[in-house]
Design a protein around this motif. Structure first.
Motif, PDB file in Angstrom:
ATOM      1  N   VAL A 224     -19.932  -0.448  36.222  1.00 31.80           N
ATOM      2  CA  VAL A 224     -20.634   0.677  36.844  1.00 31.80           C
ATOM      3  C   VAL A 224     -22.057   0.199  37.097  1.00 31.80           C
ATOM      4  O   VAL A 224     -22.800  -0.082  36.156  1.00 31.80           O
ATOM      5  CB  VAL A 224     -20.635   1.933  35.955  1.00 31.80           C
ATOM      6  N   LEU A 225     -22.418   0.089  38.360  1.00 30.18           N
ATOM      7  CA  LEU A 225     -23.737  -0.396  38.760  1.00 30.18           C
ATOM      8  C   LEU A 225     -24.598   0.802  39.156  1.00 30.18           C
ATOM      9  O   LEU A 225     -24.363   1.429  40.184  1.00 30.18           O
ATOM     10  CB  LEU A 225     -23.604  -1.370  39.924  1.00 30.18           C
ATOM     11  N   VAL A 226     -25.577   1.115  38.316  1.00 31.56           N
ATOM     12  CA  VAL A 226     -26.488   2.226  38.594  1.00 31.56           C
ATOM     13  C   VAL A 226     -27.665   1.679  39.394  1.00 31.56           C
ATOM     14  O   VAL A 226     -28.356   0.763  38.945  1.00 31.56           O
ATOM     15  CB  VAL A 226     -26.991   2.875  37.289  1.00 31.56           C
ATOM     16  N   THR A 227     -27.894   2.219  40.589  1.00 35.00           N
ATOM     17  CA  THR A 227     -28.958   1.686  41.429  1.00 35.00           C
ATOM     18  C   THR A 227     -29.446   2.736  42.418  1.00 35.00           C
ATOM     19  O   THR A 227     -28.706   3.644  42.793  1.00 35.00           O
ATOM     20  CB  THR A 227     -28.476   0.430  42.194  1.00 35.00           C
ATOM     21  N   HIS A 228     -30.726   2.599  42.813  1.00 37.59           N
ATOM     22  CA  HIS A 228     -31.251   3.426  43.895  1.00 37.59           C
ATOM     23  C   HIS A 228     -31.256   2.640  45.198  1.00 37.59           C
ATOM     24  O   HIS A 228     -31.629   3.164  46.244  1.00 37.59           O
ATOM     25  CB  HIS A 228     -32.683   3.881  43.578  1.00 37.59           C
ATOM     26  N   ASP A 229     -30.809   1.372  45.153  1.00 36.59           N
ATOM     27  CA  ASP A 229     -30.876   0.470  46.291  1.00 36.59           C
ATOM     28  C   ASP A 229     -29.543   0.481  47.038  1.00 36.59           C
ATOM     29  O   ASP A 229     -28.555  -0.107  46.588  1.00 36.59           O
ATOM     30  CB  ASP A 229     -31.212  -0.943  45.800  1.00 36.59           C
ATOM     31  N   LEU A 230     -29.515   1.150  48.189  1.00 34.26           N
ATOM     32  CA  LEU A 230     -28.280   1.247  48.971  1.00 34.26           C
ATOM     33  C   LEU A 230     -27.841  -0.108  49.492  1.00 34.26           C
ATOM     34  O   LEU A 230     -26.638  -0.355  49.674  1.00 34.26           O
ATOM     35  CB  LEU A 230     -28.468   2.220  50.130  1.00 34.26           C
ATOM     36  N   GLY A 231     -28.792  -1.009  49.746  1.00 31.44           N
ATOM     37  CA  GLY A 231     -28.431  -2.346  50.200  1.00 31.44           C
ATOM     38  C   GLY A 231     -27.649  -3.095  49.147  1.00 31.44           C
ATOM     39  O   GLY A 231     -26.605  -3.705  49.434  1.00 31.44           O
ATOM     40  N   VAL A 232     -28.126  -3.052  47.905  1.00 33.19           N
ATOM     41  CA  VAL A 232     -27.419  -3.687  46.791  1.00 33.19           C
ATOM     42  C   VAL A 232     -26.044  -3.050  46.602  1.00 33.19           C
ATOM     43  O   VAL A 232     -25.035  -3.742  46.435  1.00 33.19           O
ATOM     44  CB  VAL A 232     -28.247  -3.593  45.495  1.00 33.19           C
ATOM     45  N   ALA A 233     -25.994  -1.724  46.647  1.00 32.19           N
ATOM     46  CA  ALA A 233     -24.717  -1.023  46.451  1.00 32.19           C
ATOM     47  C   ALA A 233     -23.708  -1.415  47.529  1.00 32.19           C
ATOM     48  O   ALA A 233     -22.530  -1.654  47.243  1.00 32.19           O
ATOM     49  CB  ALA A 233     -24.942   0.478  46.456  1.00 32.19           C
ATOM     50  N   ALA A 234     -24.169  -1.484  48.775  1.00 30.69           N
ATOM     51  CA  ALA A 234     -23.267  -1.816  49.870  1.00 30.69           C
ATOM     52  C   ALA A 234     -22.722  -3.233  49.732  1.00 30.69           C
ATOM     53  O   ALA A 234     -21.544  -3.487  50.006  1.00 30.69           O
ATOM     54  CB  ALA A 234     -23.987  -1.649  51.203  1.00 30.69           C
ATOM     55  N   ASP A 235     -23.570  -4.166  49.313  1.00 35.41           N
ATOM     56  CA  ASP A 235     -23.159  -5.566  49.221  1.00 35.41           C
ATOM     57  C   ASP A 235     -22.300  -5.860  48.005  1.00 35.41           C
ATOM     58  O   ASP A 235     -21.486  -6.789  48.039  1.00 35.41           O
ATOM     59  CB  ASP A 235     -24.395  -6.472  49.151  1.00 35.41           C
ATOM     60  N   ARG A 236     -22.455  -5.078  46.928  1.00 33.94           N
ATOM     61  CA  ARG A 236     -21.915  -5.501  45.633  1.00 33.94           C
ATOM     62  C   ARG A 236     -20.838  -4.616  45.043  1.00 33.94           C
ATOM     63  O   ARG A 236     -20.352  -4.904  43.953  1.00 33.94           O
ATOM     64  CB  ARG A 236     -23.077  -5.587  44.622  1.00 33.94           C
ATOM     65  N   SER A 237     -20.478  -3.517  45.687  1.00 35.50           N
ATOM     66  CA  SER A 237     -19.533  -2.589  45.045  1.00 35.50           C
ATOM     67  C   SER A 237     -18.269  -2.398  45.861  1.00 35.50           C
ATOM     68  O   SER A 237     -18.246  -2.595  47.078  1.00 35.50           O
ATOM     69  CB  SER A 237     -20.207  -1.235  44.802  1.00 35.50           C
ATOM     70  N   ASP A 238     -17.203  -1.981  45.149  1.00 32.00           N
ATOM     71  CA  ASP A 238     -15.947  -1.594  45.782  1.00 32.00           C
ATOM     72  C   ASP A 238     -15.912  -0.097  46.050  1.00 32.00           C
ATOM     73  O   ASP A 238     -15.362   0.360  47.058  1.00 32.00           O
ATOM     74  CB  ASP A 238     -14.767  -1.969  44.876  1.00 32.00           C
ATOM     75  N   LEU A 239     -16.488   0.663  45.117  1.00 34.28           N
ATOM     76  CA  LEU A 239     -16.517   2.120  45.198  1.00 34.28           C
ATOM     77  C   LEU A 239     -17.955   2.596  45.178  1.00 34.28           C
ATOM     78  O   LEU A 239     -18.811   1.995  44.527  1.00 34.28           O
ATOM     79  CB  LEU A 239     -15.769   2.745  44.020  1.00 34.28           C
ATOM     80  N   LEU A 240     -18.208   3.706  45.852  1.00 33.70           N
ATOM     81  CA  LEU A 240     -19.555   4.250  45.930  1.00 33.70           C
ATOM     82  C   LEU A 240     -19.526   5.718  45.533  1.00 33.70           C
ATOM     83  O   LEU A 240     -18.724   6.497  46.056  1.00 33.70           O
ATOM     84  CB  LEU A 240     -20.088   4.108  47.358  1.00 33.70           C
ATOM     85  N   ALA A 241     -20.403   6.077  44.578  1.00 34.15           N
ATOM     86  CA  ALA A 241     -20.555   7.467  44.157  1.00 34.15           C
ATOM     87  C   ALA A 241     -21.996   7.864  44.421  1.00 34.15           C
ATOM     88  O   ALA A 241     -22.913   7.285  43.820  1.00 34.15           O
ATOM     89  CB  ALA A 241     -20.209   7.633  42.679  1.00 34.15           C
ATOM     90  N   VAL A 242     -22.219   8.808  45.308  1.00 34.38           N
ATOM     91  CA  VAL A 242     -23.560   9.206  45.722  1.00 34.38           C
ATOM     92  C   VAL A 242     -23.919  10.511  45.026  1.00 34.38           C
ATOM     93  O   VAL A 242     -23.202  11.514  45.160  1.00 34.38           O
ATOM     94  CB  VAL A 242     -23.646   9.395  47.246  1.00 34.38           C
ATOM     95  N   MET A 243     -25.035  10.499  44.282  1.00 35.90           N
ATOM     96  CA  MET A 243     -25.448  11.679  43.522  1.00 35.90           C
ATOM     97  C   MET A 243     -26.738  12.257  44.087  1.00 35.90           C
ATOM     98  O   MET A 243     -27.625  11.530  44.546  1.00 35.90           O
ATOM     99  CB  MET A 243     -25.630  11.337  42.045  1.00 35.90           C
ATOM    100  N   ARG A 244     -26.817  13.580  44.024  1.00 33.63           N
ATOM    101  CA  ARG A 244     -28.023  14.298  44.436  1.00 33.63           C
ATOM    102  C   ARG A 244     -28.145  15.562  43.599  1.00 33.63           C
ATOM    103  O   ARG A 244     -27.188  16.335  43.494  1.00 33.63           O
ATOM    104  CB  ARG A 244     -27.954  14.663  45.920  1.00 33.63           C
ATOM    105  N   ASP A 245     -29.303  15.753  42.993  1.00 31.27           N
ATOM    106  CA  ASP A 245     -29.589  16.958  42.205  1.00 31.27           C
ATOM    107  C   ASP A 245     -28.505  17.231  41.170  1.00 31.27           C
ATOM    108  O   ASP A 245     -28.086  18.368  40.962  1.00 31.27           O
ATOM    109  CB  ASP A 245     -29.750  18.171  43.122  1.00 31.27           C
ATOM    110  N   GLY A 246     -28.017  16.159  40.527  1.00 29.91           N
ATOM    111  CA  GLY A 246     -27.056  16.311  39.444  1.00 29.91           C
ATOM    112  C   GLY A 246     -25.623  16.496  39.869  1.00 29.91           C
ATOM    113  O   GLY A 246     -24.745  16.675  39.016  1.00 29.91           O
TER     114      GLY A 246
END
Length: 551
Positions: A224-246
């Motif tokens: 589980v890669l916790v990041t605020h960097d969408l570039g890193v997330a796009a390059d390095r993950s298989d799945l993406l979970a986008v959180m906003r206001d909990g």
């Protein structure tokens, strides 16, 4: 809120039972006799061997979610709804002994700040051994051999020497490698990596992320890669979970989401990534036509006999954005401090707005202080904590005005302060607030207003957005562009982030170990780099897999 589920290609019966399942998770912090929810109804699954990127801006709840998974919520925090499954075991509400049995052995953490996570008075080798002592039956000699193996695995050479070093003797990237060695020591099934590269230079970030990828490939560990960097997330993950206001606003295949985001917030985050907001037109002609504002020739600055800046030369023209880029220790901030008259050159020449300022010192530089202002990376540390926003912005004016007579008038410069705030896109009523009441982006706008109050010709911007969320950073960049067009400002922009540099710059100089290794128009440097170091920096830019990213 309806939560998207993983696409069929990622269902558990296709890739194996999930390593981690978060079901309708709600986390709260104690307020009085009850709990205030900060994460609400979050659900997702992570199959074996895959990387799930948990993304969102500050306050979105991503770190709280990660800490809940690890059982590391603070004393006033608690899971107040839903459950967390690791393999086939419910781990919500485990006892301290239960957590000791699995944390570090089956589930481990790579924390954000190695400076806070390593004991400064112990050698790093024995600190990694602690994991093996807790979770294996290895004797002392075997534990030491295993740590040597782990240090080789994370890319260290001379591992016996590294084993005996203290944290302060290692660079930030090396300390992060030590934490990765500790995280994988017991061969866990799941690693939570909480902003593991946010404090690192781009090339070191790439090395650390490559290392995590390599280790995952060898062991089949899920991440589980916790990041605020969408570039890193796009390059390095298989799945993406986008959180906003909990809340979880979007979840699924990373490739599908970055190609066709369904939620407005996800689209906004992706649009704010600097690699996708490159200038539509070049301003090279404007820059070439401008008069020389800053010129340095064979500049050298030594500290204790060692050269922080080693014989560099450059020229900045009026109305352009000239960027200095390089990793930590490259000399870019020292160069800026010499230009701003905050430190004296050891040798060489500095000309500012036609005046030779070499060796003037702070007192001699004072007449030019109105013309050159600095915006720092962390504005809060440069604000007097006793001041409200009026006092912060007014401070440069007060230093240049005669004191006699002003004490009788409350806020004599109110109109000018309000005008500066409005130029920085802040409302007039901010004048009464204190910096501690403001967000990071609002504080940076106050810092820009303070820099504008004297109507300077040159702004030195020292990593002005590196501490900000991606959408806030994009807003600050847009503000700076607008101010430059409106006022004809000249920017000396300092950054280690080449994606940001390309988004805002006209020309760029690449620094390494105190020297300029390459400089020229930004498009030339980015599309036809000559120096191997520049090429390595460009290769390290995250976000290349994003539509419209750098190619």
């Amino acid at each position: 809120m309806t939560v998207a589920h993983a696409p069929a290609a990622l269902e558990a019966d296709t890739v194996g039972a999930p390593v981690l399942a978060v079901e309708n998770l709600t986390v709260g912090y104690r307020v009085g006799r009850g709990y205030r929810p900060v994460v609400q109804g979050v659900s997702f699954e992570l199959p074996p061997g895959q990387v799930l990127a948990l993304v969102g801006e500050s306050g979105s709840g991503k770190t709280t979610t990660a800490h809940a998974i690890l059982g590391l919520l603070p004393d006033n925090g608690a899971v107040i709804g839903g459950r967390i499954m690791f393999r086939d075991r419910v781990i919500t509400g485990l006892s301290p002994k239960g957590w000791r049995d699995i944390r570090g052995r089956a589930v481990s953490l790579i924390p954000q700040d190695p400076g806070l996570s390593l004991d400064p008075v112990r050698r790093v080798g024995p600190q990694v051994e602690d994991v093996l002592l807790l979770h294996t039956d290895l004797d002392a000699d075997a534990r030491r051999r295993r740590v040597h193996e782990l240090f080789e695995l994370v890319g260290f050479t001379d591992v016996d020497h590294r084993y005996r070093q203290y944290p302060h003797e290692l660079s930030g990237g090396m300390r992060q490698r030590v934490l990765i060695a500790a995280a994988v020591a017991a061969q866990p099934d799941l690693i939570i990596a909480d902003e593991p590269t946010s404090a690192l230079d781009a090339t070191v970030q790439k090395q650390v992320l490559d290392l995590i990828d390599d280790l995952r490939g060898r062991s089949g560990t899920s991440v589980v890669l916790v990041t605020h960097d969408l570039g890193v997330a796009a390059d390095r993950s298989d799945l993406l979970a986008v959180m906003r206001d909990g809340q979880l606003v979007e979840f699924g295949s990373t490739k599908q989401i970055v190609a066709q985001p369904q939620h407005e917030y996800t689209r906004r985050l992706l649009d704010a990534v600097p690699t996708r907001s490159i200038r539509a037109r070049t301003r090279a002609a404007v820059a070439e036509a401008g008069e020389t504002v800053i010129e340095i020739t064979e500049l050298r600055k030594e500290y204790g006999g060692a050269a922080a800046v080693d014989g560099i030369s450059l020229r900045v023209r009026g109305g352009e954005t000239f960027s200095l880029v390089g990793e930590s220790g490259s000399g870019k901030t020292t160069t800026a401090r010499v230009i701003a008259g905050l430190t004296e050159a050891t040798s060489g020449q500095v000309t500012l707005l036609g005046a030779d300022v070499t060796g003037l010192g702070r007192k001699g530089f004072r007449p030019l202080r109105r013309e050159v202002q600095i915006v720092y990376q962390n504005p809060y540390s440069s604000f007097d904590p006793r001041f409200d926003v009026y006092d912060v912005v007014d401070e440069p004016l007060r230093s240049f005005q005669p004191r006699r007579g002003l004490r009788r008038v409350r806020r004599p410069n109110a109109e000018r302060v309000v005008a500066a705030l409005e130029a920085a896109a802040l409302p007039a009523d901010f004048i009464d607030r204190h910096p501690g009441e403001l967000s990071g982006g609002q504080r940076q706008r106050v810092a820009i207003a303070r820099a504008l109050i004297l109507e300077p010709k040159v702004l030195i911007l020292d990593e002005p957005i590196s501490a900000l969320d991606v959408s806030v950073a994009a807003q600050i960049l847009d503000l700076l562009r607008g101010l430059q067009e409106e006022r004809g400002l000249t920017y000396l922009f300092i950054s280690h982030d080449l994606a940001v540099v390309r988004a805002i710059s006209d020309r760029v100089a690449v620094m390494r170990r105190g020297r300029i290794v390459e400089q020229g128009p930004v498009d030339d440097v980015f599309t036809r780099p000559v120096d191997d170091y520049t090429i390595s920096l460009l290769d390290a830019i995250a976000g290349r897999t994003l539509p419209g990213g750098l190619s």
